[in-house]
Design an enzyme around this catalytic site. Structure first.
Site, PDB file in Angstrom:
ATOM      1  N   ASP A 164       0.848  -1.197   0.000  1.00 40.17           N
ATOM      2  CA  ASP A 164       0.000   0.000   0.000  1.00 40.17           C
ATOM      3  C   ASP A 164       0.891   1.258   0.000  1.00 40.17           C
ATOM      4  O   ASP A 164       1.835   1.336  -0.768  1.00 40.17           O
ATOM      5  CB  ASP A 164      -0.972  -0.046   1.186  1.00 40.17           C
ATOM      6  CG  ASP A 164      -2.020   1.045   1.149  1.00 40.17           C
ATOM      7  OD1 ASP A 164      -3.019   0.875   0.432  1.00 40.17           O
ATOM      8  OD2 ASP A 164      -1.841   2.080   1.831  1.00 40.17           O
ATOM      9  N   TRP A 165       0.612   2.248   0.866  1.00 43.57           N
ATOM     10  CA  TRP A 165       1.434   3.456   0.908  1.00 43.57           C
ATOM     11  C   TRP A 165       2.870   3.147   1.314  1.00 43.57           C
ATOM     12  O   TRP A 165       3.779   3.942   1.048  1.00 43.57           O
ATOM     13  CB  TRP A 165       0.827   4.495   1.841  1.00 43.57           C
ATOM     14  CG  TRP A 165       0.125   5.603   1.125  1.00 43.57           C
ATOM     15  CD1 TRP A 165      -1.218   5.734   0.914  1.00 43.57           C
ATOM     16  CD2 TRP A 165       0.730   6.752   0.505  1.00 43.57           C
ATOM     17  NE1 TRP A 165      -1.486   6.890   0.212  1.00 43.57           N
ATOM     18  CE2 TRP A 165      -0.314   7.526  -0.057  1.00 43.57           C
ATOM     19  CE3 TRP A 165       2.038   7.190   0.357  1.00 43.57           C
ATOM     20  CZ2 TRP A 165      -0.071   8.722  -0.726  1.00 43.57           C
ATOM     21  CZ3 TRP A 165       2.281   8.375  -0.323  1.00 43.57           C
ATOM     22  CH2 TRP A 165       1.231   9.127  -0.853  1.00 43.57           C
ATOM     23  N   TRP A 224     -13.064   5.048  -2.551  1.00 40.53           N
ATOM     24  CA  TRP A 224     -12.306   4.998  -1.309  1.00 40.53           C
ATOM     25  C   TRP A 224     -11.794   6.391  -0.935  1.00 40.53           C
ATOM     26  O   TRP A 224     -11.890   6.804   0.224  1.00 40.53           O
ATOM     27  CB  TRP A 224     -11.148   4.023  -1.463  1.00 40.53           C
ATOM     28  CG  TRP A 224     -10.023   4.187  -0.494  1.00 40.53           C
ATOM     29  CD1 TRP A 224      -8.719   4.401  -0.796  1.00 40.53           C
ATOM     30  CD2 TRP A 224     -10.091   4.141   0.947  1.00 40.53           C
ATOM     31  NE1 TRP A 224      -7.972   4.503   0.349  1.00 40.53           N
ATOM     32  CE2 TRP A 224      -8.782   4.345   1.435  1.00 40.53           C
ATOM     33  CE3 TRP A 224     -11.134   3.963   1.851  1.00 40.53           C
ATOM     34  CZ2 TRP A 224      -8.490   4.360   2.784  1.00 40.53           C
ATOM     35  CZ3 TRP A 224     -10.846   3.993   3.221  1.00 40.53           C
ATOM     36  CH2 TRP A 224      -9.539   4.182   3.667  1.00 40.53           C
ATOM     37  N   ASP A 232      -7.892  -8.291  -3.678  1.00 35.65           N
ATOM     38  CA  ASP A 232      -7.766  -6.842  -3.537  1.00 35.65           C
ATOM     39  C   ASP A 232      -8.417  -6.175  -4.749  1.00 35.65           C
ATOM     40  O   ASP A 232      -7.897  -6.266  -5.865  1.00 35.65           O
ATOM     41  CB  ASP A 232      -6.289  -6.457  -3.457  1.00 35.65           C
ATOM     42  CG  ASP A 232      -6.073  -4.963  -3.248  1.00 35.65           C
ATOM     43  OD1 ASP A 232      -7.030  -4.183  -3.443  1.00 35.65           O
ATOM     44  OD2 ASP A 232      -4.951  -4.577  -2.899  1.00 35.65           O
ATOM     45  N   HIS A 287      -6.530  -6.893   0.491  1.00 33.22           N
ATOM     46  CA  HIS A 287      -5.592  -5.782   0.379  1.00 33.22           C
ATOM     47  C   HIS A 287      -4.507  -5.872   1.441  1.00 33.22           C
ATOM     48  O   HIS A 287      -3.324  -5.651   1.158  1.00 33.22           O
ATOM     49  CB  HIS A 287      -6.344  -4.459   0.495  1.00 33.22           C
ATOM     50  CG  HIS A 287      -5.451  -3.270   0.384  1.00 33.22           C
ATOM     51  ND1 HIS A 287      -4.754  -2.960  -0.768  1.00 33.22           N
ATOM     52  CD2 HIS A 287      -5.112  -2.311   1.299  1.00 33.22           C
ATOM     53  CE1 HIS A 287      -4.045  -1.868  -0.580  1.00 33.22           C
ATOM     54  NE2 HIS A 287      -4.236  -1.450   0.666  1.00 33.22           N
TER      55      HIS A 287
END
Length: 303
Positions: free
Chosen positions: A123-124, A163, A249, A279
Site C-alpha cells: 500500500d502506501w 475509497w 484486492d 488488500h
C-alpha cells in the site's frame, strides 16, 4: 496545529504484539518535531529488512511476519509512519504531503538503518518505499512488494475514487472496520480494536484521512514529477524484485504486471497472485510473504 502523542493505555491489550518500543525524533517541518515509533527485532548485526506499512494501518500489521523473519536470521525494522500507530500525529490534514512523508521516512532510515537493507512494502508503504528505491537503488539489496504501485497520473479506478471520497467525507471513519473489510480472513474483535487503538478521536485521524487524496493518480497532482524521476532508478533496479499480490484486492490486485514488466530485477522471479488474500495481505498470507522475503534475501546473497 497540534502534534498529538499516543495514549499508552489504548495499547495495553494489543494481541500478539510483544515488541519493545523504539523512538526516533523527526523534523516535521515548519518548526515542528515529532517522535516516530518503530519495532526493532532481531540481532543488530543480522541482515536488515525494512517493513513499511500503508493506509490506515501500523506496525501491528507485521506481527505475524516478524517472528518468522527473526527466526530465519533477520533484523526486522518496522516503523509507524507519522500520523499512524504509536507515532506522533499532526492534527491538521493539510500538513500532510507525499514529499513530507518521504522526508520523514528518509530521516528515520538515515538515523536508524543507514546500511544497505532489504525492503518489504505494501500500500502506501510501497508509494514511499518504491520511490526511495528509485531515488537511491544502491541502498536496497532486494525488494518484495504486495498490493502497491508507484503511480504517475492517469485515470483512477472507480473503486479508488470511492475509497478516496469515503476517507475524506465519511463521518464514521472506523479504522478497525476498514481493515476488517479489506482482508479475506476474519479479524478477531481484539485485532479490530488494535487497529482502532491509534485513533481515539477525529483529530488523531488527520493523517489517515489525508493519505488517499495524496496518491498521484490523476494528471497534474503533486508527486507525479518526483515519481517519474524515481521510476528511472526503479526500472533499472536489477537486484531481486518480487511481487506477491492478493487476488481479492479490488483496487490494487491487478497491477503487479505493471511492476514486473518495467523493473529489471523482476525478470525471472516467481511472482504470485495469492488466493484468499485481500488488500492487507500481511493479515491473510503472512507465511507466504515472509517466505518471499527469505527467498529474495538468499538470491541477493545476504542471508
Amino acid at each position: 496545529m497540534q502534534v498529538l502523542e499516543y495514549d499508552p493505555t489504548r495499547f495495553a491489550d494489543i494481541p500478539d504484539y510483544p515488541f519493545s518500543e523504539n523512538w526516533q525524533t523527526i523534523d516535521l517541518g515548519e518548526g515542528y518535531s515529532g517522535k516516530m515509533h518503530y519495532v526493532d527485532e532481531g540481532p543488530n548485526d543480522a541482515p536488515t529488512v525494512l517493513l513499511y506499512h500503508g493506509e490506515p494501518s501500523w506496525s501491528f500489521l507485521y506481527r505475524k511476519m516478524i517472528p518468522i523473519l527473526v527466526d530465519a536470521g533477520f533484523r526486522c525494522l518496522a516503523p509507524d509512519l507519522i500520523g499512524f500507530g504509536k507515532s506522533d500525529k499532526p492534527d491538521d490534514i493539510g500538513f500532510y504531503s507525499y514529499d513530507r512523508h518521504i522526508s520523514w521516512l528518509g530521516q528515520w532510515r538515515d538515523a536508524v538503518a543507514p546500511q544497505d537493507a532489504g525492503l518489504f512494502c505494501q500500500d502506501w508503504g510501497g508509494l514511499l518505499g518504491l520511490r526511495l528505491v528509485g531515488e537511491a537503488p544502491e541502498r536496497f539489496q532486494y525488494v518484495v512488494t504486495s498490493n502497491t504501485f508507484l503511480p504517475t497520473g492517469g485515470t483512477p479506478s472507480p473503486a479508488f475514487l470511492a475509497w478516496r471520497h469515503f476517507a475524506k467525507t465519511s463521518p464514521e471513519f472506523q479504522i478497525g472496520e476498514l481493515l476488517q473489510r479489506a482482508t479475506a480472513t476474519e479479524r478477531t474483535a481484539a485485532e479490530v480494536a488494535a487497529y482502532d487503538a491509534p485513533f481515539p478521536d477525529e483529530p488523531s485521524k488527520a493523517g489517515a484521512r489525508a493519505f488517499p487524496a495524496l496518491v498521484p493518480v490523476e494528471d497534474g497532482m503533486d508527486g507525479i514529477e518526483q515519481n517519474e524521476r524515481a521510476w528511472k532508478g526503479l526500472a533499472s533496479f536489477d537486484k531481486p524484485f518480487l511481487t506477491l499480490f492478493g487476488k481479492d484486492d479490488p483496487v490494487l490486485g491487478t497491477v503487479s504486471p505493471l511492476l514486473i514488466k518495467r523493473i529489471a530485477g523482476a525478470k525471472g522471479q516467481h511472482h504470485d497472485m495469492l488466493s484468499t488474500c485481500g488488500h492487507f495481505s500481511q493479515e491473510d498470507r503472512p507465511q507466504e510473504l515472509a517466505q518471499g522475503v527469505i527467498d529474495m534475501a538468499h538470491k541477493a546473497g545476504v542471508l
